[in-house]
Write an enzyme that holds these catalytic residues in place. Structure first.
Site, PDB file in Angstrom:
ATOM      1  N   ARG A   1       2.841   4.927   6.417  1.00 43.74           N
ATOM      2  CA  ARG A   1       3.258   4.191   7.619  1.00 43.74           C
ATOM      3  C   ARG A   1       3.750   2.777   7.315  1.00 43.74           C
ATOM      4  O   ARG A   1       4.052   2.018   8.226  1.00 43.74           O
ATOM      5  CB  ARG A   1       2.083   4.131   8.609  1.00 43.74           C
ATOM      6  CG  ARG A   1       1.632   5.508   9.077  1.00 43.74           C
ATOM      7  CD  ARG A   1       0.260   5.439   9.713  1.00 43.74           C
ATOM      8  NE  ARG A   1      -0.775   5.068   8.744  1.00 43.74           N
ATOM      9  CZ  ARG A   1      -2.071   4.934   9.049  1.00 43.74           C
ATOM     10  NH1 ARG A   1      -2.459   5.120  10.304  1.00 43.74           N
ATOM     11  NH2 ARG A   1      -2.947   4.603   8.122  1.00 43.74           N
TER      12      ARG A   1
ATOM     13  N   HIS B   1      -2.117  -4.074   4.976  1.00 42.40           N
ATOM     14  CA  HIS B   1      -1.944  -3.689   6.379  1.00 42.40           C
ATOM     15  C   HIS B   1      -3.296  -3.445   7.024  1.00 42.40           C
ATOM     16  O   HIS B   1      -4.253  -3.038   6.358  1.00 42.40           O
ATOM     17  CB  HIS B   1      -1.040  -2.458   6.503  1.00 42.40           C
ATOM     18  CG  HIS B   1      -1.616  -1.203   5.918  1.00 42.40           C
ATOM     19  ND1 HIS B   1      -2.139  -0.190   6.685  1.00 42.40           N
ATOM     20  CD2 HIS B   1      -1.769  -0.796   4.635  1.00 42.40           C
ATOM     21  CE1 HIS B   1      -2.565   0.776   5.898  1.00 42.40           C
ATOM     22  NE2 HIS B   1      -2.368   0.446   4.652  1.00 42.40           N
TER      23      HIS B   1
ATOM     24  N   ASP C   1       0.416   3.765   1.748  1.00 49.07           N
ATOM     25  CA  ASP C   1       0.361   4.349   3.091  1.00 49.07           C
ATOM     26  C   ASP C   1       1.758   4.708   3.620  1.00 49.07           C
ATOM     27  O   ASP C   1       2.672   3.881   3.583  1.00 49.07           O
ATOM     28  CB  ASP C   1      -0.319   3.333   4.038  1.00 49.07           C
ATOM     29  CG  ASP C   1      -0.739   3.974   5.348  1.00 49.07           C
ATOM     30  OD1 ASP C   1       0.126   4.532   6.052  1.00 49.07           O
ATOM     31  OD2 ASP C   1      -1.943   3.912   5.677  1.00 49.07           O
TER      32      ASP C   1
ATOM     33  N   CYS D   1       0.845  -1.199   0.000  1.00 49.63           N
ATOM     34  CA  CYS D   1       0.000   0.000   0.000  1.00 49.63           C
ATOM     35  C   CYS D   1       0.879   1.249   0.000  1.00 49.63           C
ATOM     36  O   CYS D   1       1.997   1.242   0.500  1.00 49.63           O
ATOM     37  CB  CYS D   1      -0.908  -0.012   1.231  1.00 49.63           C
ATOM     38  SG  CYS D   1      -2.063   1.385   1.269  1.00 49.63           S
TER      39      CYS D   1
ATOM     40  N   CYS E   1      -6.036  -0.010   6.926  1.00 47.52           N
ATOM     41  CA  CYS E   1      -5.802   0.577   5.601  1.00 47.52           C
ATOM     42  C   CYS E   1      -6.941   1.536   5.247  1.00 47.52           C
ATOM     43  O   CYS E   1      -8.114   1.146   5.236  1.00 47.52           O
ATOM     44  CB  CYS E   1      -5.695  -0.534   4.556  1.00 47.52           C
ATOM     45  SG  CYS E   1      -5.395   0.097   2.888  1.00 47.52           S
TER      46      CYS E   1
HETATM   47 CO    CO Z   1      -3.397   1.158   3.061  1.00 46.65          CO
END
Ligand code: CO
Length: 219
Positions: A46, A98, A44, A42, A101
């Site tokens: 993080r 994750h 993301d 992803c 998400c």
């Molecule tokens: Co995500």
């Protein structure tokens, strides 16, 4: 602000740090790359791929998009897979989703966020496909976690069904597709036990990964 001073400064410090350990690191790496792994994760912020699996530059080929979705008409993702498998000869493709998400959550809640809704429609398809499994989970947070996991498993299937992976297996190339999920809250990866290495085991592995989800409260 036309210059991102802090980031450039960080970069200088990073490069200096690496060179202090191995003066030829960048020189050697600039000659070639031979990563063993392709990471599909992803976007993301993080979930920084290299960091969470402790790999250095040159060790991980990476593709990231919102909600780590693999679609058979996405030329971008397919090109990454093709280059990784056929040119770099990676041995492993890891799809890593994750928990928590935002993309999966938006799909789950049917949020209207604009253009991206079309992209997340693929995760809504996953949700519909597994409605039987999901509807048994009363707790909303648990149900969302389960969708994050199912979303990974279905993308592992999608990767495995690409012409690229199919051809690699047909020609006897050693190539495994894995499904993992990362916990933002603890920094740990769970293996979803959906590792597919050839067409023969494809359906057995898929079914056993799904039945494991029926039985385990992973989080
Ligand atoms: Co995500």
């Amino acid at each position: 602000m036309r210059t991102l001073k802090k980031l450039i400064e960080n970069n200088r410090n990073w490069a200096t740090g690496i060179k202090s350990v191995d003066p030829n690191f960048f020189q050697n790496l600039s000659q070639q790359q031979s990563p063993e792994y392709l990471w599909i994760g992803c976007s993301d912020s993080r979930v920084p791929a290299n960091q969470i699996v402790g790999l250095q530059s040159g060790e991980l080929f990476v593709h990231r998009n919102v909600a780590n979705i693999v679609v058979h008409t996405d030329l971008n993702c397919l090109s990454v897979i093709q280059y990784a498998v056929e040119v770099l000869k990676v041995k492993h493709i890891i799809v890593c989703g994750h928990y928590g998400c935002g993309g999966v959550q938006a799909a789950f809640k049917n949020l209207k966020l604009g253009l991206i809704d079309n992209w997340l429609r693929h995760t809504q398809d996953v949700m519909q496909k597994h409605d039987g499994l999901l509807s048994k989970i009363i707790n909303t947070d648990l149900r969302l976690n389960r969708l994050c996991e199912l979303n990974v498993i279905e993308q592992v299937v999608n990767v495995s069904e690409t012409t690229i992976v199919q051809q690699a297996w047909e020609s006897g190339q050693e190539l495994s597709v894995h499904g993992w999920i990362y916990g933002l809250h603890n920094g740990l990866i769970n293996d979803l036990n959906v590792c597919i290495t050839n067409n023969e085991e494809f359906s057995t592995v898929y079914k056993s990964a799904l039945s494991a989800l029926e039985n385990i409260n992973r989080i």
